[in-house]
Each structure stands twice: as structure tokens, then as C-alpha cells.
Design a protein around this motif. Structure first.
Motif, PDB file in Angstrom:
ATOM      1  N   SER A 279      -6.569  -2.267  -3.522  1.00  0.00           N
ATOM      2  CA  SER A 279      -5.926  -3.309  -4.336  1.00  0.00           C
ATOM      3  C   SER A 279      -5.240  -4.342  -3.456  1.00  0.00           C
TER       4      SER A 279
ATOM      5  N   SER B 108       3.247   6.788  -6.668  1.00  0.00           N
ATOM      6  CA  SER B 108       2.272   7.593  -7.409  1.00  0.00           C
ATOM      7  C   SER B 108       2.349   9.048  -6.995  1.00  0.00           C
TER       8      SER B 108
ATOM      9  N   TRP C 155      -1.799   3.102 -13.613  1.00  0.00           N
ATOM     10  CA  TRP C 155      -2.695   2.564 -12.586  1.00  0.00           C
ATOM     11  C   TRP C 155      -3.073   1.122 -12.887  1.00  0.00           C
TER      12      TRP C 155
ATOM     13  N   GLY D  50       3.209   1.751  -3.196  1.00  0.00           N
ATOM     14  CA  GLY D  50       2.395   2.171  -4.342  1.00  0.00           C
ATOM     15  C   GLY D  50       1.990   3.625  -4.236  1.00  0.00           C
ATOM     16  N   THR D  51       1.475   3.995  -3.062  1.00  0.00           N
ATOM     17  CA  THR D  51       1.024   5.371  -2.867  1.00  0.00           C
ATOM     18  C   THR D  51       2.201   6.344  -2.984  1.00  0.00           C
TER      19      THR D  51
ATOM     20  N   GLU E 284      -6.829   3.737  -3.408  1.00  0.00           N
ATOM     21  CA  GLU E 284      -6.735   2.812  -4.541  1.00  0.00           C
ATOM     22  C   GLU E 284      -5.762   1.664  -4.230  1.00  0.00           C
ATOM     23  N   TYR E 285      -4.622   1.983  -3.655  1.00  0.00           N
ATOM     24  CA  TYR E 285      -3.660   0.915  -3.341  1.00  0.00           C
ATOM     25  C   TYR E 285      -4.119   0.084  -2.153  1.00  0.00           C
TER      26      TYR E 285
ATOM     27  N   ILE F 284       0.839  -1.207   0.000  1.00  0.00           N
ATOM     28  CA  ILE F 284       0.000   0.000   0.000  1.00  0.00           C
ATOM     29  C   ILE F 284       0.871   1.254   0.000  1.00  0.00           C
TER      30      ILE F 284
ATOM     31  N   VAL G 242       0.060  -5.173  -7.545  1.00  0.00           N
ATOM     32  CA  VAL G 242      -0.311  -5.192  -6.121  1.00  0.00           C
ATOM     33  C   VAL G 242      -1.403  -6.229  -5.872  1.00  0.00           C
TER      34      VAL G 242
ATOM     35  N   SER H  25       0.279  -0.987 -12.177  1.00  0.00           N
ATOM     36  CA  SER H  25       0.782  -0.986 -10.798  1.00  0.00           C
ATOM     37  C   SER H  25      -0.225  -1.630  -9.854  1.00  0.00           C
ATOM     38  N   THR H  26      -1.513  -1.311 -10.010  1.00  0.00           N
ATOM     39  CA  THR H  26      -2.470  -1.960  -9.114  1.00  0.00           C
ATOM     40  C   THR H  26      -2.605  -3.442  -9.465  1.00  0.00           C
TER      41      THR H  26
END
Lengths: 566, 183
Positions: A470, A437, A488, A433-434, A466-467, A430, A495, A491-492
Motif C-alpha cells: 500500500s 494490525s 483493512w 500499519g503492520t 499488505e502495508y 508500513i 496509507v 487503514s490501507t
């Protein structure tokens, strides 16, 4: 407002009352004990196994289970990509919807295979009816995969010193034929009487009362929605998910959908107790989960019912609560309640837009996914919770100076290492990823201007959500995020895969290793793991892991937003 | 390994037939035994068959307004505004809706405007409004249509649905169709 509160209590109670007998039935199904329905299901399953060349009596160890699971999931991914990228010319496409791009098809397939249903497309324009029917298939099989994995855990904790943990295909097929499919049929019929459409005609054009020409999307909705909730998938048939009046026509259908999504996660907990003959353990687990659930749900209901303070300042009345992104027939209370049910359980269906909920509600929705084991998804919720049990056993063991044991099996270094890795994987996915981004966005806000639908703290929350969604395989979103882009989708997608399979393989590996160990008889010195004291211990471990991992990011998003609004 | 792959493919194919073929066919068959025949709930008026559950846009003063919509009530798509509660642009939009409502409904008090009339729904297709949201429009419609307010209030009362649980609502389309029939 009073009848809305009663409605919520009613939904929760009915779910619990249905889940206890269903859990007992599931324990029988997975234990291979005869049930009255054998006469119907035995021939069907025999036929399914016969065609597929599967010998249902082959016993597997935990590694063979995981291999079988990974291979069949791989088949679905390949098939899904093929269908979604060729849907424009395949049959059942009356609205002439185009093929998906490769990265969108990747994201969509993965997301349905892993029981997440993060949707970077809208059902009305993004998929054909054939694709919808295929996604419906994935909703069944992904739920059954999670359930089958949980049963491997049951089996490992029941039998004494063994490598033989039953057959993956048997658990998988029985989850569908004996549990998911029959209940889906019942729910679908309830929905049909409530006015949910079911047909293959394309969009209907009509002139409305004021004289404007509009179109109405429809299709095979009534078969899709039952498994969407029952299998804790949550992928909407339409873009606006369960807020759509054809996908959720009334307060009644809303109640049915709510009960349907609570049903299997509740039942799994009771099935566990029946299966290993420790019913008190079920109640301990259910108790811890329910306390966590209520701590998240009650503030959300209060926040949503009280309304938006910025709108109150404009001098109008908000008797019905915060109504932006909400439907009249459902109301603020049931929407606030749903927003937590759907996030603790990894369903991810929404009946109100989470992006427009109050800051603290948005935080609780994220927290629910960050914990990801208060009830949790079909089967996987219990696997996630098992990790916390192992950690709690270990820490309590250290505190009282005893060898940590769970159900008569010693917990040693290897098990703890795996448990720790899995517990840390979730925040890792999480937050990394965040962070990536945010880095991209901050360094080039013009290029990525279409990402965020809201400025400031709330924009950051959209990415964090979003992460979180996911990694938790949840699938809900702060839908303002412009997420159908290469970044997106890919990457998601990554994840999603890691957030699905590692948290299944980890607990199953621990369970498999425990199963092979010698049973130590219980003595006066054994740490009791089905007491409320131990429940508090688990709760404390969950709280500490979650708070330490996620508090800083939440402070940058919803908490900061809260202080600008109040 | 190889046997797993073949079994997985075969099992997938038979499950596809069961779950994407037989199951939806069964539900489709069952749909024809229900009152709506799987076509959704309908209202027939003016020779048209409308979806009762799909809200319609009502912007003309002679009709009861429906809620604001992020998709203009075109059910070819659906969606909400997805605006956060503190978003300044969003709050300006709401303020503009309030001002516009005040202009079109002279003689009402701002504190009586219910929030649902100035906020967009989740689907953009919400077919309902609350009793308050209908009542506050009575004065305007009565003036435009020359119908006594009492008759309109009676109409609202008749169209109020109170389910056993959940909020009481009024279907705007059904209300406006009856309004057209009111002489």
C-alpha cells in the motif's frame, strides 16, 4: 530451463532497446518540440483543451501544479465512489454483480486513483463491466498524473532560475494522447491475436468434458490489460490477475506484458537525460537502479527454480521448480523474474501467487517495494529516486566539506528537511500499519481469525506485505490475507493516499525551490553527480535507509520463515 | 481554484469518453478482425465449444489428470491456494495428493512424480501439464482404456507444444479430446 533463462534476458534487452528511442520521443513531447505525429495529435488536444476551458499556454509554478493535480484527483475519487457503490443498477452489469460496500468502494477507488490497484475484491464477482471500464480510465489517468509530476521535476531542473514550470494539464493530456493511448492500442492488438477475450457478454455456462457444469467469466479484457501494465497499475481484470489464462494466455503474452511494464519507467529515465541535456545522468541512474534490480531478481529466480525444500523431502521431483501458485505455460523462472519486476516498478500485477513463493523470494518482493525507486512506477519512481539523490548529495557534500549542489543549485536546509521527511514517511506508514494490525490480531486472534491464511511467521509476512504494498502504491499482495474488512479497507486506504501524494508533493516542492535559485557555474570544485562514484554513493544511501528501517520486521517474517524451512 | 474545479470536471468527462468509450470500442472492433473474434481460443468437440485456455477438471482415471486447483476449475472465479511454503496444513495436503496419486497409478516410482501434479496453480484454471506429468499417467490410462502405451506416448508427443521461449507444455483438454477419439 535454458530457453526460460534466454527468455528473461530477451525481455529485459528488448525493453531497454525500445526505451531509449521512446525516452527521446517523450523528451520531445514534453519539451513541446514538433514531432511527426503533431498533425494527428494537435487537433485532438486542441479539442480536449477547448471543451475543458484550459489554456495550455498558462505557466504554473510548483504549487499551482500540485493544486491542479490534487483537484482533478479529487474529482476522480468522488466519481469512482459513486460508480462502484451503484454498479448493480447501472448499465453493463450482465452478471448481476452487487454494489460495493462504502469501505470497499473507498479502498478500490483510492487504490486505482493512486496507481496502486490493491484489490480487495475479485474482478469476476466484485465489479460490473461499467466499473471495469471506469477502472480502465483510472489506469490511464493515474499513470499520466505520475508522468506529469515527473515532468515538472524535469522542467525545474532544466530551466535556470525560474518559477514557470509549464502547464500541468498539458503534461497530463499529452502523456495520454501521445504516449499511453497509442502504445496501448498496439499492445491490445498483439493480445487479441493471442486469444484474449474482448466483448460485453456475461458469464458463459458450459458443460465440461467430464460432464460437470461450470461458468466462464469474460468481458472487455483486451482493452484493460495493456494499460494495466503500460501504466504500471497492475490491477487484474480477473481475481488471479496475470496468472489467469484469459488475462495472460501464453508465454508470448507474458513477455509482452513484461516489456510493457518495464517500458515507461525505463523511458522516463532516458527522457530525463534528453530533457535536461545530460545523457550521462540517465545512464548513472539506470545503472544504480539496474544493480539494485538484479540483486533482488537473481536470488528470486534461483529460489523459485530450485523448488520448495519441504516438498523435495517428500521424495518427488521438482524439475520445473516450486510450482505452487504458478502456471505451467510461464514456469518458475519467468514467474520469479516477474515477481521482482512487478514489485520494483510498482505495477503489482502477479503471474504467480506471491504468498506461495519461497521465504527469501517473498523478502525480496517486499524489499523491492520498501526501496520503491529501482525503476519505480510511471513517473513516481524517478521522484522517489530524486529524494535519494538529494540525500546522497548532502551526505557527500558533508564528507568532502563542500556546499552540497545538484545541477548547479545549492541544496540547503529546507530541501534536506523535506527529503528526510519523505524518506522516513515510507517506513513510518508500513511499520505503524503492520504494528497496529499485529496488535489487534494478537489481542483477539479469534475475532480476526479470517485475516490470516497461514500460521506463524508467514502470517506476519502477509500483514507486513499488505502495508508495504500500500505505501509503495504497488498493489500486489500475499493474497491469502482476508482483506475485505472495514479495518483493512480503511487503514490501507489511508496509507495509499499518504503514500502517493506526499512522495509526489515533496520532491516537486524541492524541485520548485531549486528551480527558483540562482545557477552556480560548474567549477573544478563541483561534486560531479553523473559519475559511477556518485552512483555508488546513492546506492549506499538507499541501502542504509532501507536496511536500518526494515531489517527488524523482515527478521520477524520471511527471515524467520527461512530458518524453519531450510 | 474554482476554474481548476470546473476544468477538472470537464477534462474528466471528455477523457472518460475517450478512454472508457472510444478506446475500448476501437479494440472491440479490432477483435472482430482477429481469428478468435474476441471470444478467446476455442476447441470444438462433442458439439461443444470449449475455451482452449481455460483448464478443466479431470478426475476420472480414463483421462489425463489436470493439476490440482483451488477453485475446482470453475472459471466463474479464479485463484490460488495462497499457502506459504512451510505451512504444515499445506504440506499435509501435498502429501495426501502424493499418496492418492500412488494409489491410482500403481507401478510408478514416487521420485518420478512431478511437483506440478500435486501443487495448485496460481489461477486454479491452468490448462497445461508438463510432458513428465503426462507420461507418468500413461500406464494407468493404457490399462483402463486398453490402448497400447506406445500409442499414448505418440499422442503425448503430438500434443507437446514447445514455444520459442518458455517451458514446453501439453494442453490437457486437447490431449483428452484426442484420447477420446483414439480407438
Amino acid at each position: 530451463m535454458y530457453s526460460e533463462m534466454i527468455g528473461i534476458v530477451f525481455m529485459f534487452t528488448i525493453s531497454l532497446l525500445l526505451a531509449i528511442p521512446l525516452g527521446k520521443y517523450m523528451a520531445k513531447v514534453y519539451g513541446g518540440q514538433p514531432t511527426r505525429l503533431n498533425r494527428v495529435f494537435n487537433p485532438l488536444e486542441k479539442w480536449l483543451f477547448g471543451i475543458s476551458n484550459i489554456n495550455p499556454n498558462t505557466e504554473m509554478n510548483w504549487k499551482q501544479h500540485m493544486l491542479a493535480m490534487m483537484i482533478i484527483n479529487g474529482v476522480w475519487i468522488v466519481l469512482g465512489m459513486l460508480i462502484l457503490m451503484n454498479q448493480s443498477w447501472l448499465p453493463l452489469n450482465p452478471d448481476k454483480n452487487p454494489d460495493m460496500s462504502a469501505h470497499l468502494a473507498f479502498n478500490t477507488t483510492i487504490s486505482f486513483v493512486v496507481n496502486c490497484n490493491l484489490q480487495h475484491y475479485s474482478g469476476e464477482t466484485g465489479v460490473s463491466y461499467l466499473s471495469q471500464l471506469f477502472l480502465q480510465f483510472l489506469q490511464f489517468v493515474s499513470a499520466a498524473t505520475g508522468m506529469a509530476a515527473a515532468v515538472v521535476l524535469f522542467k525545474a531542473l532544466k530551466d535556470r532560475a525560474t518559477h514557470q514550470l509549464g502547464n500541468f494539464y498539458v503534461y497530463f493530456v499529452k502523456s495520454i494522447t501521445r504516449i499511453l493511448l497509442p502504445i496501448s492500442v498496439v499492445i491490445a492488438i498483439l493480445f487479441l491475436f493471442d486469444g484474449m477475450p474482448m466483448g460485453l457478454e456475461g458469464k458463459e455456462q458450459m458443460v465440461n468434458l467430464q460432464g460437470d457444469t461450470i461458468q466462464v467469466s469474460r468481458g472487455p479484457v483486451a482493452s484493460f490489460i495493456p494499460i494495466k501494465h503500460l501504466g504500471t497499475n497492475g490491477g487484474g481484470y480477473f481475481g488471479s490477475n496475470s496468472a489467469h489464462p484469459l488475462e495472460n494466455p501464453s508465454y508470448f503474452s507474458n513477455m509482452v506484458a513484461m516489456i510493457a511494464q518495464l517500458l515507461i519507467p525505463f523511458s522516463m529515465i532516458f527522457a530525463f537525460g534528453y530533457f535536461i541535456n545530460r545523457r550521462k545522468m540517465s545512464w548513472m541512474i539506470f545503472g544504480v537502479m539496474t544493480v539494485g534490480f538484479l540483486l533482488l531478481a537473481i536470488p528470486n529466480i534461483v529460489q523459485e527454480v530450485n523448488g520448495n525444500p519441504a516438498i523435495a523431502k517428500m521424495g518427488i521431483q521438482q524439475k520445473l521448480g516450486a510450482m505452487e501458485g504458478k502456471e505451467m505455460r510461464i514456469g518458475a523462472a519467468a514467474s520469479g523474474f516477474w515477481s521482482i519486476v512487478t514489485t520494483v516498478i510498482s505495477t503489482g500485477s502477479v503471474n504467480a501467487m506471491h504468498d506461495s513463493t519461497m521465504p527469501m523470494s517473498g523478502m525480496n518482493e517486499m524489499l523491492a517495494m520498501m526501496v520503491n525507486s529501482f525503476y519505480g512506477g510511471c513517473g513516481v519512481g524517478l521522484l522517489n529516486f530524486f529524494i535519494f539523490i538529494i540525500l546522497a548529495v548532502f551526505i557527500s557534500g558533508l564528507m568532502v566539506g563542500r556546499t552540497p549542489e545538484f545541477l548547479g543549485k545549492k541544496i540547503e536546509a529546507n530541501e534536506i528537511k523535506i527529503a528526510m521527511l519523505i524518506a522516513l514517511l515510507h517506513p513510518f506508514l508500513i511499520l505503524v500499519g503492520t504494528a497496529l494490525s499485529s496488535y489487534l490480531y494478537v489481542n483477539n486472534p479469534e475475532a480476526y481469525a479470517s485475516w490470516l491464511n497461514n500460521p506463524g511467521f508467514h502470517g506476519f509476512s502477509e500483514m507486513l506485505y499488505e502495508y508495504t504494498s500500500s505505501a509503495a502504491n504497488n498493489g500486489s499482495g500475499f493474497e491469502g490475507l482476508g482483506d475485505n474488512t472495514l479495518w483493512w479497507n480503511i487503514s490501507t486506504g489511508i496509507v495509499l493516499i499518504l503514500g502517493r501524494f506526499l512522495p509526489i508533493i515533496g520532491p516537486i516542492a524541492i524541485a520548485g525551490m531549486l528551480a527558483a535559485k540562482k545557477q552556480i557555474p560548474e567549477s573544478a570544485g563541483t561534486l560531479k553527480t553523473d559519475t559511477s562514484t556518485f552512483g555508488i554513493m546513492i546506492f549506499a544511501v538507499i541501502l542504509i535507509v532501507t536496511a536500518l528501517s526494515f531489517f527488524p520486521s523482515l527478521a520477524l517474517g520471511p527471515i524467520a520463515e527461512y530458518f524453519t524451512l531450510y | 481554484m474554482k476554474t481548476h474545479v470546473f476544468s477538472a470536471i470537464k477534462l474528466t468527462l471528455v477523457m472518460l469518453i475517450l478512454l472508457s468509450g472510444i478506446y475500448p470500442l476501437l479494440i472491440w472492433g479490432a477483435a472482430h478482425l482477429t481469428p478468435d473474434k474476441g471470444q478467446g481460443k476455442r476447441i470444438i468437440a462433442n458439439g461443444q465449444s470449449y475455451y482452449k485456455n481455460i483448464g478443466q477438471t479431470f478426475t476420472q482415471g480414463q483421462y489425463f489428470y489436470s493439476r490440482p486447483s483451488a477453485v475446482s476449475y470453475n472459471a466463474a472465479g479464479s485463484g490460488g491456494s495462497n499457502k506459504g511454503p512451510a505451512n504444515p496444513d499445506y504440506l499435509a495436503t501435498v502429501q495426501a495428493r502424493i499418496d492418492s496419486f500412488m494409489v491410482h497409478n500403481p507401478g510408478i516410482h514416487k521420485k518420478d512424480i512431478p511437483a506440478e501434479l500435486v501443487t495448485a496453480s496460481g489461477s486454479g484454471l491452468d490448462p497445461h501439464i508438463s510432458v513428465e506429468a503426462a507420461t507418468i499417467q500413461v500406464k494407468r490410462i493404457s490399462q483402463i482404456r486398453n490402448i497400447p502405451e506406445a500409442n499414448l506416448n505418440e499422442l503425448i508427443r503430438k500434443h507437446t507444444e514447445q514455444p520459442m521461449f518458455g517451458p514446453s507444455v501439453i494442453n490437457v483438454l486437447a490431449l483428452n479430446i484426442s484420447l477420446d477419439q483414439l480407438k
